[in-house]
Design a protein around this motif. Sequence first.
Motif, PDB file in Angstrom:
ATOM      1  N   THR A 107     -69.522 -16.637 -16.628  1.00 32.46           N
ATOM      2  CA  THR A 107     -70.554 -16.832 -15.603  1.00 32.46           C
ATOM      3  C   THR A 107     -70.601 -15.642 -14.658  1.00 32.46           C
ATOM      4  O   THR A 107     -71.683 -15.171 -14.291  1.00 32.46           O
ATOM      5  CB  THR A 107     -70.296 -18.134 -14.815  1.00 32.46           C
ATOM      6  OG1 THR A 107     -70.381 -19.248 -15.724  1.00 32.46           O
ATOM      7  CG2 THR A 107     -71.308 -18.322 -13.706  1.00 32.46           C
ATOM      8  N   ALA A 108     -69.441 -15.135 -14.287  1.00 31.21           N
ATOM      9  CA  ALA A 108     -69.399 -13.946 -13.413  1.00 31.21           C
ATOM     10  C   ALA A 108     -70.055 -12.759 -14.104  1.00 31.21           C
ATOM     11  O   ALA A 108     -70.808 -11.999 -13.466  1.00 31.21           O
ATOM     12  CB  ALA A 108     -67.961 -13.627 -13.038  1.00 31.21           C
ATOM     13  N   ALA A 109     -69.809 -12.597 -15.387  1.00 26.59           N
ATOM     14  CA  ALA A 109     -70.417 -11.486 -16.125  1.00 26.59           C
ATOM     15  C   ALA A 109     -71.938 -11.641 -16.197  1.00 26.59           C
ATOM     16  O   ALA A 109     -72.683 -10.679 -15.993  1.00 26.59           O
ATOM     17  CB  ALA A 109     -69.822 -11.401 -17.528  1.00 26.59           C
ATOM     18  N   ALA A 110     -72.401 -12.859 -16.469  1.00 29.15           N
ATOM     19  CA  ALA A 110     -73.844 -13.105 -16.545  1.00 29.15           C
ATOM     20  C   ALA A 110     -74.504 -12.899 -15.183  1.00 29.15           C
ATOM     21  O   ALA A 110     -75.598 -12.341 -15.090  1.00 29.15           O
ATOM     22  CB  ALA A 110     -74.112 -14.516 -17.066  1.00 29.15           C
ATOM     23  N   GLU A 111     -73.833 -13.336 -14.140  1.00 29.07           N
ATOM     24  CA  GLU A 111     -74.385 -13.156 -12.791  1.00 29.07           C
ATOM     25  C   GLU A 111     -74.420 -11.678 -12.412  1.00 29.07           C
ATOM     26  O   GLU A 111     -75.333 -11.251 -11.687  1.00 29.07           O
ATOM     27  CB  GLU A 111     -73.581 -13.955 -11.778  1.00 29.07           C
ATOM     28  CG  GLU A 111     -73.829 -15.448 -11.877  1.00 29.07           C
ATOM     29  CD  GLU A 111     -72.957 -16.269 -10.947  1.00 29.07           C
ATOM     30  OE1 GLU A 111     -72.091 -15.702 -10.258  1.00 29.07           O
ATOM     31  OE2 GLU A 111     -73.157 -17.497 -10.919  1.00 29.07           O
ATOM     32  N   ALA A 112     -73.471 -10.900 -12.890  1.00 32.79           N
ATOM     33  CA  ALA A 112     -73.459  -9.462 -12.592  1.00 32.79           C
ATOM     34  C   ALA A 112     -74.683  -8.779 -13.189  1.00 32.79           C
ATOM     35  O   ALA A 112     -75.356  -7.992 -12.508  1.00 32.79           O
ATOM     36  CB  ALA A 112     -72.177  -8.823 -13.108  1.00 32.79           C
TER      37      ALA A 112
END
Length: 150
Positions: A107-112
């Motif tokens: 999720t952190a990667a997608a949000e980045a």
Amino acid sequence: MKKFSFTLQAVHNLRERARQEAEAELARASGAVMRAAEELAEARRVREQAMDDYVQTLLDGRLSFPETTLRAGYLIVLAERIAEAGRQLAERERECEAARQKLITVTAAAEATAKLRDTQLARHRAALEREEQQQLDEIATLKAARLRLK
């Protein structure tokens, strides 16, 4: 000016897909935890019922030695089943926590990449607005120049 194109769209799509898969994995793991907890509760309930029956039969004085031995063995088997259900529940909880951590990471990667896309889109729109304003200024300047020439 050309249409907005996010250069990392393919990467973002992959990250979104990974997030969806991680969400599904977490849902499956949570379901497994719930089922394991239900199995543990059921094993405890069966053992409690067997224990109550055993105690009641002892109080009534209706047990022979072989039957007492069989019931004691059954209670041991039920205790082992409870222990195994507890181990299974702990394992499912570990798997669920691992799935949760994976979801947090993806999720952190997608949000980045989503944030990067938003930033690039804002820059693109600002450039479009600057270009449009320059064109309007040029039109106004040309109109003023024409009026002076008349």
